[in-house]
Design a protein around this motif. Structure first.
Motif, mmCIF file in Angstrom:
data_model
loop_
_atom_site.group_PDB
_atom_site.id
_atom_site.type_symbol
_atom_site.label_atom_id
_atom_site.label_comp_id
_atom_site.label_asym_id
_atom_site.label_seq_id
_atom_site.Cartn_x
_atom_site.Cartn_y
_atom_site.Cartn_z
ATOM 1 N N UNK A 1 0.822 -1.209 0.000
ATOM 2 C CA UNK A 1 0.000 0.000 0.000
ATOM 3 C C UNK A 1 0.860 1.265 0.000
ATOM 4 N N UNK A 2 1.936 1.252 0.766
ATOM 5 C CA UNK A 2 2.821 2.418 0.805
ATOM 6 C C UNK A 2 3.448 2.665 -0.564
ATOM 7 N N UNK A 3 3.859 1.595 -1.228
ATOM 8 C CA UNK A 3 4.466 1.735 -2.547
ATOM 9 C C UNK A 3 3.450 2.278 -3.550
ATOM 10 N N UNK A 4 2.234 1.764 -3.491
ATOM 11 C CA UNK A 4 1.194 2.199 -4.419
ATOM 12 C C UNK A 4 0.915 3.702 -4.271
ATOM 13 N N UNK A 5 0.671 4.148 -3.060
ATOM 14 C CA UNK A 5 0.336 5.560 -2.872
ATOM 15 C C UNK A 5 1.531 6.481 -3.112
ATOM 16 N N UNK A 6 2.736 5.974 -2.904
ATOM 17 C CA UNK A 6 3.921 6.757 -3.254
ATOM 18 C C UNK A 6 3.938 7.037 -4.750
ATOM 19 N N UNK A 7 3.620 6.016 -5.528
ATOM 20 C CA UNK A 7 3.578 6.194 -6.981
ATOM 21 C C UNK A 7 2.416 7.096 -7.390
ATOM 22 N N UNK A 8 1.303 7.003 -6.677
ATOM 23 C CA UNK A 8 0.145 7.839 -6.998
ATOM 24 C C UNK A 8 0.481 9.322 -6.835
ATOM 25 N N UNK A 9 1.013 9.691 -5.673
ATOM 26 C CA UNK A 9 1.241 11.121 -5.406
ATOM 27 C C UNK A 9 2.432 11.676 -6.168
ATOM 28 N N UNK A 10 3.267 10.790 -6.686
ATOM 29 C CA UNK A 10 4.424 11.250 -7.455
ATOM 30 C C UNK A 10 4.220 11.125 -8.961
ATOM 31 N N UNK A 11 3.029 10.723 -9.380
ATOM 32 C CA UNK A 11 2.745 10.627 -10.809
ATOM 33 C C UNK A 11 2.827 12.016 -11.445
ATOM 34 N N UNK A 12 3.219 12.056 -12.694
ATOM 35 C CA UNK A 12 3.488 13.340 -13.346
ATOM 36 C C UNK A 12 2.274 14.252 -13.419
ATOM 37 N N UNK A 13 1.073 13.682 -13.547
ATOM 38 C CA UNK A 13 -0.126 14.508 -13.691
ATOM 39 C C UNK A 13 -1.016 14.480 -12.450
ATOM 40 N N UNK A 14 -0.432 14.158 -11.304
ATOM 41 C CA UNK A 14 -1.219 14.056 -10.076
ATOM 42 C C UNK A 14 -2.016 15.331 -9.806
ATOM 43 N N UNK A 15 -1.407 16.478 -9.996
ATOM 44 C CA UNK A 15 -2.054 17.752 -9.665
ATOM 45 C C UNK A 15 -3.142 18.157 -10.652
ATOM 46 N N UNK A 16 -3.136 17.552 -11.828
ATOM 47 C CA UNK A 16 -4.150 17.915 -12.824
ATOM 48 C C UNK A 16 -5.238 16.852 -12.963
ATOM 49 N N UNK A 17 -4.891 15.596 -12.716
ATOM 50 C CA UNK A 17 -5.860 14.505 -12.855
ATOM 51 C C UNK A 17 -6.876 14.521 -11.711
ATOM 52 N N UNK A 18 -6.408 14.868 -10.510
ATOM 53 C CA UNK A 18 -7.268 14.823 -9.328
ATOM 54 C C UNK A 18 -7.600 16.241 -8.861
ATOM 55 N N UNK A 19 -8.818 16.408 -8.366
ATOM 56 C CA UNK A 19 -9.199 17.715 -7.846
ATOM 57 C C UNK A 19 -8.610 17.925 -6.448
ATOM 58 N N UNK A 20 -8.876 19.091 -5.864
ATOM 59 C CA UNK A 20 -8.271 19.430 -4.572
ATOM 60 C C UNK A 20 -8.612 18.410 -3.484
#
Length: 248
Positions: A80-99
């Motif tokens: 789970x830690x590895x998965x969410x690390x990749x999620x928040x560090x994805x290149x489009x994290x700030x644009x794909x997800x809302x606030x």
């Protein structure tokens, strides 16, 4: 003399916002908890006990009993830690997800990293010979999962969180030590909040946060699954080979 592992509170630098999943809330789970392990003398008669985690025939086995369950939990928390690390560090994290979505996913990232590091520290302090009995850092693969896809990320998060809750619920009956059972109970409550949060992001303002697919309509209880049912699911993401011969 007993070994003790104390986890210090993490400074929640990203938690100044008023979110419903505050990092400070999780520190209540981990801060001040003590896992008491046996000293070398206490474990002298059990050093050859195959229920202890360790490498057997060239492959790491999780063992059984309390240590087996804690090592099992450590493996799942690594995932789970590895998965969410990749999620928040994805290149489009700030644009794909809302606030709101970014806020929730970032909180979950912090929570799972704390869970992972807690189990590592606790097992290191409690195992008779952690140099050979501590589950190594695992490697993971997510296949074709697109971490820049909101739909794919949330669907995978839902699967992982639902699986994590069922795993803790199913493993509880295997734990004999009250302190360890208390630990598992505190962490599963956080995992259940995660699962509900992800379900609410997928389908807002619905009953899905506690849907009939996970909470029994007749008993009002969440799903519970043995390790033998959970590990084949987790194996779809974990590429490091290990066994669980002594867990049901």
């Amino acid at each position: 003399m007993k070994n003790e592992v104390k986890i210090q509170e993490v400074n929640p630098s990203l938690d100044s916002r008023r979110s419903f999943l505050k990092l400070s809330g999780l520190t209540l789970v981990t801060a001040g908890l003590v896992l008491a392990g046996c000293s070398d003398n206490d474990n002298e008669d059990n050093m050859e006990d195959t229920s202890l985690p360790g490498v057997r025939n060239g492959v790491f086995d999780l063992g059984s009993g309390d240590f087996g369950v804690l090592t099992y939990a450590y493996a799942l928390e690594q995932l789970e830690a590895d998965f969410y690390t990749k999620v928040v560090n994805a290149s489009n994290f700030n644009t794909v997800f809302n606030d709101t979505e970014r806020q929730v996913l970032t909180d979950l990232y912090h929570h799972e990293v704390i869970h992972r590091d807690f189990f590592k520290a606790a097992l290191t302090g409690a195992l008779p010979d952690p140099s050979s009995q501590l589950l190594p850092s695992l490697a993971f693969s997510y296949g074709s999962l697109n971490f820049n896809s909101r739909t794919e990320v949330l669907a995978t998060a839902k699967a992982l969180e639902d699986t994590g809750v069922a795993a803790y619920n199913g493993a509880g009956r295997l734990i004999k030590t009250a302190d360890y059972l208390l630990l598992a109970g505190k962490i599963v409550s956080v995992e259940a909040r995660h699962a509900a949060a992800i379900r609410s992001l997928i389908n807002p303002n619905s009953k899905d946060f506690a849907g009939d697919d996970i909470v029994s309509a007749s008993t009002g209880l969440d799903a519970a699954k043995d390790p033998s049912k959970i590990l084949p699911v987790a194996a779809g993401f974990i590429t490091t080979k290990f066994t669980a011969k002594y867990l049901p």
